[in-house]
Design an enzyme around this catalytic site. Structure first.
Site, short mmCIF file in Angstrom:
data_model
loop_
_atom_site.label_atom_id
_atom_site.label_comp_id
_atom_site.label_asym_id
_atom_site.label_seq_id
_atom_site.Cartn_x
_atom_site.Cartn_y
_atom_site.Cartn_z
N GLU A 132 0.83 -100.85 10.67
CA GLU A 132 1.29 -102.02 9.89
C GLU A 132 0.16 -102.94 9.43
OE1 GLU A 132 4.32 -103.86 12.33
OE2 GLU A 132 5.69 -102.19 12.04
N ASN A 146 0.26 -95.62 10.24
CA ASN A 146 1.72 -95.75 10.32
C ASN A 146 2.16 -97.11 9.76
OD1 ASN A 146 4.23 -94.60 11.50
ND2 ASN A 146 4.17 -96.38 12.87
N HIS A 153 12.35 -97.45 8.26
CA HIS A 153 13.45 -98.31 8.70
C HIS A 153 14.18 -98.75 7.42
CE1 HIS A 153 12.02 -98.53 12.79
NE2 HIS A 153 10.81 -98.88 12.37
N GLU A 186 9.84 -93.42 12.56
CA GLU A 186 10.72 -94.40 13.23
C GLU A 186 12.04 -94.53 12.48
OE1 GLU A 186 8.69 -98.13 13.95
OE2 GLU A 186 6.80 -97.13 14.41
N ASP A 234 15.50 -95.10 11.08
CA ASP A 234 16.85 -95.60 11.32
C ASP A 234 17.39 -96.11 10.00
OD1 ASP A 234 15.56 -98.19 11.28
OD2 ASP A 234 15.52 -98.23 13.47
#
Ligand code: XIL
Length: 300
Positions: free
Chosen positions: A127, A169, A206, A235, A237
């Site tokens: 990030e 990432n 996400h 990750e 979702d």
């Protein structure tokens, strides 16, 4: 195939989940996790605050709990994460300049040394790019040590464990038309052209109403892969749990040879960092398979 991991393995890919050490005593959780997934990411236990609570004093108790559970059950492990502006211990938050730079290097060496030869891929830097339209770096204590901090982290990581794939990432780098995606793309292109060691890009993925899945996701995956790096969905979702969107994500990964695997960020909706109301994962709070689960399994 009858499980996500076995289905993904048919094309040489993996299907993973985030595991929390504190839930390893929950047999409903471990039964599903063990049955369905063949890659594990520690949800919090290998982060900076968890592994180096005091400067120079490393603690791997909970990281090892997750690692050992995974390996004892035949799964591989993604390492998450070594250099990040979040979940820094207090001592690191108060550092700056060359002492912070050295602390970052020492942290990478300490954690990667402990897990040397045991990790499939490390999220070396997490990030580091800004939200919004700048396409530039996020302001952080690490960024203020100098713009070269990311490549220093990657060079340090390569030396610490040459067997691990080294990933950058981030979130909101899924949509190819977004400036943040282009910023990361330009960094990876630059790193590849200058020989800075980088092996993979992690798309956190996400998805929610503010950053929805877009059909150009496949272009994003293809474009990063064309730079000569693997792409991993790290990750995943999806707020609301749309079965169609889950299938689109899987199909987009399967369309690109260098998209090597998919990890969902938790097992049941009740395990999600978004809360169970988001309905963002593949199993409901009782551990029942949701429509999204079947959709993913059929797409793999
Ligand atoms: C989240 C965890 O799921 C939570 O338990 C924790 O409180 C905060 O961090 N991007 C990342 C992950 O890279 O490490 C974050 O995990 C979710 C967003």
């Amino acid at each position: 195939e009858s499980t996500l991991g076995a289905a993904a393995a048919q094309s040489g890919r993996y299907f993973g989940t985030a595991i929390a050490a504190g839930k390893l005593g929950d047999s409903n959780y471990t039964t599903i996790a063990n049955r369905e997934f063949n890659m594990v990411t520690a949800e919090n236990e290998m982060k900076i605050d968890a592994t180096e609570p005091n400067r120079g004093q490393f603690t791997f108790t909970n990281g090892d709990r997750v690692y050992n559970w995974a390996v004892q059950n035949g799964k591989r492990v993604r390492g998450h994460t070594l250099a990040w502006h979040q979940q820094q211990p207090g001592w690191m938050q108060s550092l700056s300049g060359s002492s912070l730079r050295q602390a970052m290097i020492d942290h990478i060496n300490g954690v990667m040394g402990h897990y040397k030869g045991k990790i499939y891929a490390w999220d070396v830097v997490n990030e580091a790019f800004a939200d919004g339209n700048s396409g530039g770096r996020r302001d952080s204590n690490l960024q203020r040590t100098g713009n070269d901090w990311i490549e220093v982290a990657f060079r340090t990581a390569r030396a610490a464990d040459p067997a691990a794939k080294l990933c950058y990432n981030d979130y909101n780098i899924d949509n190819w038309s977004w400036a943040k995606t282009q910023g990361v793309y330009n960094m990876v292109r630059d790193f590849k052209s200058r020989g800075v060691p980088i092996d993979c890009v992690g798309l956190q993925s996400h998805f929610n109403s503010n950053s929805p899945y877009n059909s150009n996701y496949r272009t994003t995956i293809q474009s990063f892969a064309a730079l000569g790096v693997d792409v991993q969905i790290t990750e995943l979702d999806i707020q609301g749990g749309s079965a169609t969107t889950y299938a689109n994500v899987v199909n987009d990964c399967l369309a690109v040879a260098r998209c090597t695997g998919i990890t969902v960020w938790g097992v049941r909706d009740t395990d999600s960092w978004l809360g169970s109301g988001a309905s963002a994962l593949l199993f409901d709070g009782n551990g029942n398979k949701k429509a999204a689960y079947t959709s993913v399994l059929n797409a793999l």
